[in-house]
Design a protein around this motif. Structure first.
Motif, PDB file in Angstrom:
ATOM      1  N   VAL A 354      18.991  46.168 -66.401  1.00  0.00           N
ATOM      2  CA  VAL A 354      19.298  45.818 -65.011  1.00  0.00           C
ATOM      3  C   VAL A 354      18.404  44.658 -64.572  1.00  0.00           C
ATOM      4  CG1 VAL A 354      19.523  46.664 -62.655  1.00  0.00           C
ATOM      5  CG2 VAL A 354      19.960  48.210 -64.579  1.00  0.00           C
ATOM      6  N   TYR A 355      17.126  44.770 -64.949  1.00  0.00           N
ATOM      7  CA  TYR A 355      16.150  43.704 -64.686  1.00  0.00           C
ATOM      8  C   TYR A 355      15.366  43.437 -65.962  1.00  0.00           C
ATOM      9  CZ  TYR A 355      17.092  44.904 -59.812  1.00  0.00           C
ATOM     10  OH  TYR A 355      17.717  45.162 -58.623  1.00  0.00           O
ATOM     11  N   ASP A 356      14.699  42.296 -65.987  1.00  0.00           N
ATOM     12  CA  ASP A 356      13.837  41.986 -67.122  1.00  0.00           C
ATOM     13  C   ASP A 356      12.783  43.084 -67.290  1.00  0.00           C
ATOM     14  OD1 ASP A 356      12.694  40.247 -69.163  1.00  0.00           O
ATOM     15  OD2 ASP A 356      11.061  39.943 -67.729  1.00  0.00           O
ATOM     16  N   GLU A 357      12.208  43.471 -66.152  1.00  0.00           N
ATOM     17  CA  GLU A 357      11.196  44.534 -66.167  1.00  0.00           C
ATOM     18  C   GLU A 357      11.738  45.681 -65.322  1.00  0.00           C
ATOM     19  OE1 GLU A 357       6.798  44.826 -64.287  1.00  0.00           O
ATOM     20  OE2 GLU A 357       7.331  42.874 -65.134  1.00  0.00           O
TER      21      GLU A 357
ATOM     22  N   ALA B 110      24.612  39.378 -60.517  1.00  0.00           N
ATOM     23  CA  ALA B 110      23.829  40.615 -60.551  1.00  0.00           C
ATOM     24  C   ALA B 110      24.021  41.395 -61.848  1.00  0.00           C
ATOM     25  CB  ALA B 110      24.205  41.499 -59.362  1.00  0.00           C
ATOM     26  N   ARG B 113      23.067  40.181 -66.950  1.00  0.00           N
ATOM     27  CA  ARG B 113      22.069  40.708 -67.873  1.00  0.00           C
ATOM     28  C   ARG B 113      22.496  42.086 -68.379  1.00  0.00           C
ATOM     29  NH1 ARG B 113      16.636  40.370 -69.021  1.00  0.00           N
ATOM     30  NH2 ARG B 113      16.118  38.873 -67.407  1.00  0.00           N
ATOM     31  N   ASN B 114      22.924  42.923 -67.465  1.00  0.00           N
ATOM     32  CA  ASN B 114      23.287  44.289 -67.812  1.00  0.00           C
ATOM     33  C   ASN B 114      24.495  44.330 -68.731  1.00  0.00           C
ATOM     34  OD1 ASN B 114      25.031  46.947 -66.715  1.00  0.00           O
ATOM     35  ND2 ASN B 114      22.879  47.309 -67.171  1.00  0.00           N
ATOM     36  N   PRO B 152      22.564  46.423 -57.415  1.00  0.00           N
ATOM     37  CA  PRO B 152      21.598  46.457 -58.523  1.00  0.00           C
ATOM     38  C   PRO B 152      21.673  45.181 -59.360  1.00  0.00           C
ATOM     39  CG  PRO B 152      22.854  48.503 -58.414  1.00  0.00           C
ATOM     40  CD  PRO B 152      23.511  47.544 -57.473  1.00  0.00           C
ATOM     41  N   GLY B 153      20.529  44.708 -59.798  1.00  0.00           N
ATOM     42  CA  GLY B 153      20.477  43.509 -60.634  1.00  0.00           C
ATOM     43  C   GLY B 153      19.909  42.304 -59.920  1.00  0.00           C
ATOM     44  N   HIS B 155      17.010  40.655 -57.286  1.00  0.00           N
ATOM     45  CA  HIS B 155      15.796  40.795 -56.503  1.00  0.00           C
ATOM     46  C   HIS B 155      16.083  40.193 -55.136  1.00  0.00           C
ATOM     47  CE1 HIS B 155      13.467  42.367 -59.691  1.00  0.00           C
ATOM     48  NE2 HIS B 155      13.375  41.251 -60.392  1.00  0.00           N
ATOM     49  N   PRO B 176      12.712  35.708 -64.450  1.00  0.00           N
ATOM     50  CA  PRO B 176      13.857  35.677 -65.371  1.00  0.00           C
ATOM     51  C   PRO B 176      15.096  36.360 -64.783  1.00  0.00           C
ATOM     52  CG  PRO B 176      12.278  37.345 -66.071  1.00  0.00           C
ATOM     53  CD  PRO B 176      11.689  36.679 -64.861  1.00  0.00           C
ATOM     54  N   ASP B 177      14.987  36.910 -63.593  1.00  0.00           N
ATOM     55  CA  ASP B 177      16.109  37.592 -62.940  1.00  0.00           C
ATOM     56  C   ASP B 177      16.609  36.768 -61.756  1.00  0.00           C
ATOM     57  OD1 ASP B 177      16.330  40.071 -64.409  1.00  0.00           O
ATOM     58  OD2 ASP B 177      14.363  40.582 -63.581  1.00  0.00           O
ATOM     59  N   PRO B 178      17.857  37.014 -61.341  1.00  0.00           N
ATOM     60  CA  PRO B 178      18.339  36.338 -60.132  1.00  0.00           C
ATOM     61  C   PRO B 178      17.591  36.841 -58.899  1.00  0.00           C
ATOM     62  CG  PRO B 178      19.991  37.893 -60.956  1.00  0.00           C
ATOM     63  CD  PRO B 178      18.895  37.869 -61.968  1.00  0.00           C
TER      64      PRO B 178
END
Lengths: 376, 336
Positions: A354-357, B110, B113-114, B152-153, B155, B176-178
């Motif tokens: 879901v997230y990198d961390e 979002a 990545r998942n 979810p996914g 920030h 590294p996240d959106p």
């Protein structure tokens, strides 16, 4: 000149590429429905008519059909949750994949599973989405193939981004984006086409006009006669081509990919084809179309047409057909064996990407689920 | 614009939040040529709030460029570029103008990545000027953070101070996240003496802006100065309010909330967006789950009214102010 020369258009007051309406024209084709060169058809380069290359195309068509048929069978056996078939549209799948080089990006929809395996992705990975064991089963970066897109036309802007990125990076990569005819009604189709033209991004938009969006026929989707004609509104070339004619498809795609690769910007291609099967196994096509219509299109089958052409030229005979049969059967046997195995999957994985961390909240939920499972 | 630590010893010049965000973009672009900025009017004009002022001139129109008026395309293009290896920072011109991009954000940004088992991270920063208090006509004053926080996914962060606006944006670009980066537009012209480059806490950590013992005001973005003013007034009456600036809605700093409310025993959650189904409901529920037996009073919310954001002449009735916060404090104090 900068790489992103947004001002060039303004200075010249017009698009660099000539745009002509195509609504009154028949789709470009080379082969007639019997597999003979059509009078007044396109004149492909000698390379595009090379018998060896065409036989490679024919094998790919046969392979795509075999894969598609086997996947359809796997649904009936309960091994796949659902499968949207591309039967009848194999020439679009094959031409698209063969037009691309390794560094190029492919943006498939849910109906383009055949393109995934033609690109080299193992069937088990390509069908992960439809097996339900994850969303995307392959590494998009490894295969330069984005995850199959379900929300219609939303992959269009991604193709623009990939193309623009390649242009800014100075790479000769191209992005080829599949759409269905229904997707051309979506806002994202319009936004992607417009943006790609403004940025002169190296993108090829390939609309497989298979005449139906689930049950809704094309005439309820658009009042326009041609989808390719939309291109003129964006200032890019629009080409209408017989999507069941692999030779014509190869010719049109080669030109569009070359134009994109050499800085000529995007192209919109409408491949006129037909969805022979229902939307998916869960659909009942008899509720909205006549069997005579399906028969009409079966007589224009892309595999039969190229097969007859190659046979007439001595490039294909019963021995080669038998060899291809055997290759396809071996592949399908392997598929059956792979899908007979019960897939394994791990609940923890839901939380891991879901997230990198992982957030503290997700860690807590993972623990809750582990405890629930342990108590069972 | 922000060269150096030498400014730390010298008195720092007063800096607006808009300038600090501009400096964060500029510094990130100077450090990493994969950082690109694009959106509507961000080029020659420098954005309608001038937040991207000078970036196109400094870095060229391949690094900072205007886009067609097409928010879904802006978002989708950013996703494609991120997949290719760029770090796009896109601007949604106003809160309500981000809505056409919702599908791209929710279905792709979002989830990418998942759905690819971590193979395709999409490090995109989406800057959204949000909130009212600037006399904007309709569609220019929404607070839409709850929609994004519910997904979810992503920030979701929002600075309240000049220093944080620089630091959180640098963090967001490094992530590294959106990251959905909500800029409280009412605070764009707030000033502080800040030496750049400033680095404060990580994304996911809250900050105590004022220590107190009687009640905790949980807030973020434009309600942080409102709560500071309320705390100032309450102190004159002998009530010491703790002001907790969340900074990051996702991830949420549960520990900071629990630590503060566990001590004070009273919590008032303050935000400008609509209260019903709003982010304050989440915070209140989490406080109830974690601090129930330490509470002296019911957790209350001070939020925007449950109406479409009103016209400019009405917005003073809508926006939570120090008086409305203090009324809630009075009720909490009377309860226990």
């Amino acid at each position: 000149m900068t790489l992103l020369d947004l001002s060039a258009r303004d200075r010249e007051g017009k698009a660099a590429t000539a745009v002509r309406p195509v609504w009154d024209s028949e789709p470009l084709r080379y082969l007639d429905e019997h597999g003979a060169p059509v009078e007044g058809g396109i004149r492909p380069t000698p390379a595009l008519l090379d018998p060896g290359a065409l036989l490679r195309g024919y094998r790919a068509l046969r392979f795509a059909r075999a894969f598609d048929t086997e996947a359809t069978n796997l649904v009936m056996q309960g091994r796949l949750a659902v499968y949207p078939s591309c039967r009848g549209q194999e020439a679009c799948e094959v031409a698209a994949v063969h037009a691309l080089e390794e560094q190029d990006w492919l943006l498939p929809t849910y109906r383009d599973s055949a393109a995934l395996v033609l690109r080299g992705i193992p069937a088990v990975d390509a069908l992960t989405l439809l097996r339900g064991t994850w969303h995307c089963g392959y590494d998009p970066k490894q295969w330069r193939t984005m995850p199959q897109c379900t929300p219609l036309a939303t992959q269009g802007p991604h193709a623009v981004g990939l193309g623009l990125a390649a242009k800014l990076a100075g790479d000769p990569a191209v992005a080829l984006c599949f759409f269905g005819d229904g997707a051309t009604s979506e806002g994202d189709f319009h936004e992607a086409a417009n943006s790609a033209a403004v940025y002169q991004a190296p993108v090829v938009f390939l609309v497989q006009n298979n005449q139906y969006a689930i049950s809704v026929p094309l005439h309820k989707q658009t009042h326009a006669i041609s989808l390719a004609d939309k291109a003129s509104g964006y200032g890019m070339p629009g080409i209408r081509v017989d999507g069941n004619d692999l030779i014509a498809m190869n010719a049109v795609l080669a030109e569009a990919v070359q134009r994109a690769r050499t800085g000529g910007g995007p192209t919109l291609i409408e491949a006129v084809t037909y969805r022979v099967q229902a939307h998916t196994n869960a659909d009942d096509a008899a509720r909205y179309r006549q069997s005579a219509e399906v028969e009409y299109w079966r007589r224009r089958d892309p595999i039969d047409r190229l097969g007859r052409y190659l046979t007439a030229r001595g490039a294909l005979d019963a021995a080669v057909e038998a060899e291809i049969d055997e290759e396809c059967e071996r592949y399908c046997e392997q598929m059956r064996a792979q899908f007979a195995e019960e897939p394994s999957y791990d609940a923890d994985e839901m939380f891991e990407h879901v997230y990198d961390e992982m957030t503290p909240q997700l860690k807590a939920q993972r623990e809750m689920l582990r405890a629930e499972e342990a108590a069972k | 614009m922000s060269q150096g630590t030498e400014q730390i010893s010298a008195p720092a010049a007063p800096l607006t939040m808009a300038k600090a965000i501009n400096a964060a973009l500029s510094d990130a672009m100077a450090e990493d040529d994969k950082v690109v900025v694009f959106g509507e009017d961000v080029g020659a004009l420098g954005g309608v709030f001038r937040v991207t002022d000078g970036l196109a001139a400094k870095f060229g129109d391949e690094r900072c460029f205007d886009t067609p008026l097409a928010e879904a395309s802006i978002m989708g293009t950013a996703i494609g570029m991120a997949v290719y290896g760029f770090k796009p920072v896109v601007e949604m011109q106003f809160d309500a103008f981000a809505y056409p991009a919702f599908e791209q954000v929710f279905s792709h940004l979002a989830k990418m990545r998942n759905r690819t088992r971590g193979a395709v991270p999409v490090p995109v920063v989406v800057r959204i000027p949000y909130g009212g208090g600037i006399g904007g006509v309709e569609h220019h004053s929404d607070s839409s953070e709850s929609y994004f926080a519910h997904t979810p996914g992503l920030h979701v962060v929002t600075p309240a101070t000049v220093e944080d606006s620089y630091s959180l944006l640098r963090e967001a670009i490094d992530s590294p996240d959106p990251v959905i980066f909500f800029e409280p537009k009412r605070l764009y012209w707030s000033k502080a003496n800040v030496a750049l480059p400033a680095r404060t806490g990580r994304i996911g950590t809250a900050a105590v802006r004022r220590q107190g013992t009687h009640a905790t005001l949980v807030c973020y973005g434009q309600t942080v100065p409102v709560c500071m003013a309320a705390a100032e007034q309450a102190a004159k009456e002998g009530i010491e309010l703790e002001v907790l600036d969340l900074r990051s809605l996702v991830p949420l700093d549960d520990e900071a909330i629990e630590s503060s409310v566990g001590r004070t025993g009273r919590a008032i959650v303050v935000h400008e967006s609509v209260g019903f189904g709003g982010f304050g409901a989440e915070v209140a529920a989490r406080i109830a789950e974690r601090c129930f037996y330490r509470l002296e009073a019911p957790v209350t919310r001070v939020a925007g009214l449950d109406i479409p954001f009103p016209p400019p002449k009405y917005e003073h009735w809508y926006l939570p102010d120090a008086d409305r916060v203090l009324d809630a404090v009075d009720r909490a104090m009377a309860a226990g």
